[in-house]
Motif scaffolding. Structure first.
Motif, short mmCIF file in Angstrom:
data_model
loop_
_atom_site.label_atom_id
_atom_site.label_comp_id
_atom_site.label_asym_id
_atom_site.label_seq_id
_atom_site.Cartn_x
_atom_site.Cartn_y
_atom_site.Cartn_z
N VAL A 10 0.83 -1.20 0.00
CA VAL A 10 0.00 0.00 0.00
C VAL A 10 0.86 1.25 0.00
N ILE A 11 1.91 1.25 0.83
CA ILE A 11 2.79 2.41 0.91
C ILE A 11 3.55 2.61 -0.40
N VAL A 12 4.00 1.52 -1.01
CA VAL A 12 4.73 1.61 -2.28
C VAL A 12 3.85 2.23 -3.36
N VAL A 13 2.58 1.82 -3.43
CA VAL A 13 1.65 2.39 -4.42
C VAL A 13 1.50 3.89 -4.19
N ALA A 14 1.38 4.29 -2.92
CA ALA A 14 1.23 5.71 -2.62
C ALA A 14 2.48 6.50 -3.01
N VAL A 15 3.65 5.91 -2.79
CA VAL A 15 4.90 6.59 -3.16
C VAL A 15 4.98 6.79 -4.67
N ILE A 16 4.64 5.75 -5.43
CA ILE A 16 4.66 5.86 -6.89
C ILE A 16 3.70 6.96 -7.35
N ALA A 17 2.49 6.99 -6.75
CA ALA A 17 1.51 8.02 -7.11
C ALA A 17 2.04 9.41 -6.80
N PHE A 18 2.73 9.55 -5.66
CA PHE A 18 3.27 10.85 -5.27
C PHE A 18 4.24 11.38 -6.33
N PHE A 19 5.19 10.55 -6.72
CA PHE A 19 6.18 11.01 -7.69
C PHE A 19 5.55 11.24 -9.06
N ALA A 20 4.56 10.45 -9.42
CA ALA A 20 3.91 10.62 -10.71
C ALA A 20 3.17 11.95 -10.78
N PHE A 21 2.38 12.23 -9.75
CA PHE A 21 1.57 13.44 -9.78
C PHE A 21 2.39 14.69 -9.50
N SER A 22 3.40 14.59 -8.62
CA SER A 22 4.21 15.78 -8.34
C SER A 22 5.04 16.15 -9.56
N GLY A 23 5.49 15.16 -10.30
CA GLY A 23 6.23 15.44 -11.52
C GLY A 23 5.37 16.12 -12.55
N LYS A 24 4.14 15.65 -12.68
CA LYS A 24 3.21 16.23 -13.65
C LYS A 24 2.87 17.67 -13.27
N ALA A 25 2.67 17.89 -11.95
CA ALA A 25 2.33 19.24 -11.51
C ALA A 25 3.49 20.19 -11.71
N GLY A 26 4.73 19.69 -11.49
CA GLY A 26 5.88 20.55 -11.63
C GLY A 26 6.17 20.93 -13.06
N ALA A 27 5.66 20.18 -14.00
CA ALA A 27 5.91 20.46 -15.41
C ALA A 27 4.97 21.50 -15.98
N GLN A 28 3.96 21.87 -15.20
CA GLN A 28 2.97 22.84 -15.68
C GLN A 28 3.07 24.12 -14.89
N GLU A 29 2.84 25.24 -15.54
CA GLU A 29 2.81 26.53 -14.86
C GLU A 29 1.36 26.87 -14.57
N VAL A 30 1.09 27.17 -13.32
CA VAL A 30 -0.27 27.52 -12.92
C VAL A 30 -0.42 29.03 -12.96
N GLU A 31 -1.28 29.51 -13.83
CA GLU A 31 -1.43 30.95 -14.02
C GLU A 31 -2.53 31.54 -13.15
N GLN A 32 -3.40 30.70 -12.59
CA GLN A 32 -4.44 31.21 -11.73
C GLN A 32 -4.58 30.30 -10.53
N GLU A 33 -5.31 30.77 -9.55
CA GLU A 33 -5.46 30.03 -8.31
C GLU A 33 -6.09 28.67 -8.57
N LYS A 34 -5.53 27.64 -7.94
CA LYS A 34 -6.00 26.28 -8.13
C LYS A 34 -7.34 26.09 -7.42
N THR A 35 -8.32 25.51 -8.12
CA THR A 35 -9.64 25.31 -7.52
C THR A 35 -9.95 23.83 -7.33
N TRP A 36 -8.95 22.97 -7.49
CA TRP A 36 -9.14 21.55 -7.25
C TRP A 36 -7.91 20.99 -6.58
N LYS A 37 -8.11 20.26 -5.49
CA LYS A 37 -6.99 19.74 -4.71
C LYS A 37 -7.32 18.35 -4.22
N VAL A 38 -6.32 17.47 -4.21
CA VAL A 38 -6.48 16.12 -3.70
C VAL A 38 -5.40 15.86 -2.66
#
Length: 248
Positions: A10-38
């Motif tokens: 379970v922890i390994v799956v969560a770690v993989i998800a963390f790096f996947a989503f954090s990498g995707k978020a870091g590759a995008q520039e957010v120009e306005q306030e985020k209105t969705w959070k998980v």
């Protein structure tokens, strides 16, 4: 399969998800306030605590919560938690959050599904107070049908609670949250009264957001009772929750 291997998985799956989503978020520039959070948390419960009661013990878990949209202060909120016990558990909720000048109001329906048992429902509400700038405080209430707790209860069970927490940073790497909750129930033959305090430590370990939380729970239920896996018989009982926690 042994329980410890399931928890590790379970922890390994969560770690993989963390790096996947954090990498995707870091590759995008957010120009306005985020209105969705998980928010995602995965780890280990020595004893799961909910509403001053113990539930599953010595188990792994994964849970996620979300807040989406901002329509004149109104957002949609939801949550899902899977607990891997001998009888698997699902706890999920759906509702709304209204941000007002005098505090936020969270209202949601919560459902509990345990393998081999009927799904139960409750209505939860909370009001985030803004009385103190240095403390996060809220008043919460849970309302449920007594017949879903046990055949001997035929009325409505109401559990109001007062919740408080404070987060501060120690050094440059550790966030410490100190919090507590006090609540009482009505509608039970033996009315529940509980105090739940905790200290939580959040930090990064090799860029992985990890946490350890030490809980101290006291309620007036006996060690063996009809509505909880285990009471504390009027004494404080200490347990630990640990895992990874991240947001995207």
């Amino acid at each position: 399969m042994k329980k410890k291997y399931i928890i590790i998985g379970v922890i390994v799956v969560a770690v993989i998800a963390f790096f996947a989503f954090s990498g995707k978020a870091g590759a995008q520039e957010v120009e306005q306030e985020k209105t969705w959070k998980v928010d995602v948390t995965s780890g280990y419960y020595e004893k799961r605590i909910s509403g001053g009661l113990y539930g599953a013990q010595d188990v792994g878990f994964v849970k996620a919560s979300t807040k989406a949209g901002d329509f004149a202060g109104l957002s949609f909120v939801g949550g899902l938690e899977y607990v891997h016990s001998d009888d698997y558990q699902l706890h999920y909720s759906l509702g709304t959050y209204l941000d007002t000048p005098i505090g936020g109001i969270d209202t949601r329906v919560v459902m509990h599904t345990i393998e081999g048992a009927d799904t139960s429902y409750e209505l939860n509400g909370s009001y985030d107070l803004n009385w103190f700038e240095s403390l996060d405080t809220s008043i919460a209430v849970a309302v449920e049908d007594g017949s879903e707790v046990g055949s001997e209860y035929d009325g409505t069970i109401v559990t109001p609670a007062f919740v408080v927490s404070k987060t501060f940073t120690v050094g440059e790497a550790v966030d410490v949250t100190v919090g507590g909750e006090y609540g009482q129930s009505s509608g039970l033959d033996e009315e529940l009264e509980y105090t739940h305090g905790y200290v939580r430590f959040d930090t990064l370990a090799n860029d992985l957001p990890v946490f350890v939380q030490v809980n101290a729970l006291k309620n007036n239920l006996g060690i063996v009772n009809d509505i909880s896996s285990e009471g504390t018989d009027g004494d404080f009982d200490v347990s630990v929750t640990a895992g990874v926690a991240f947001s995207f």
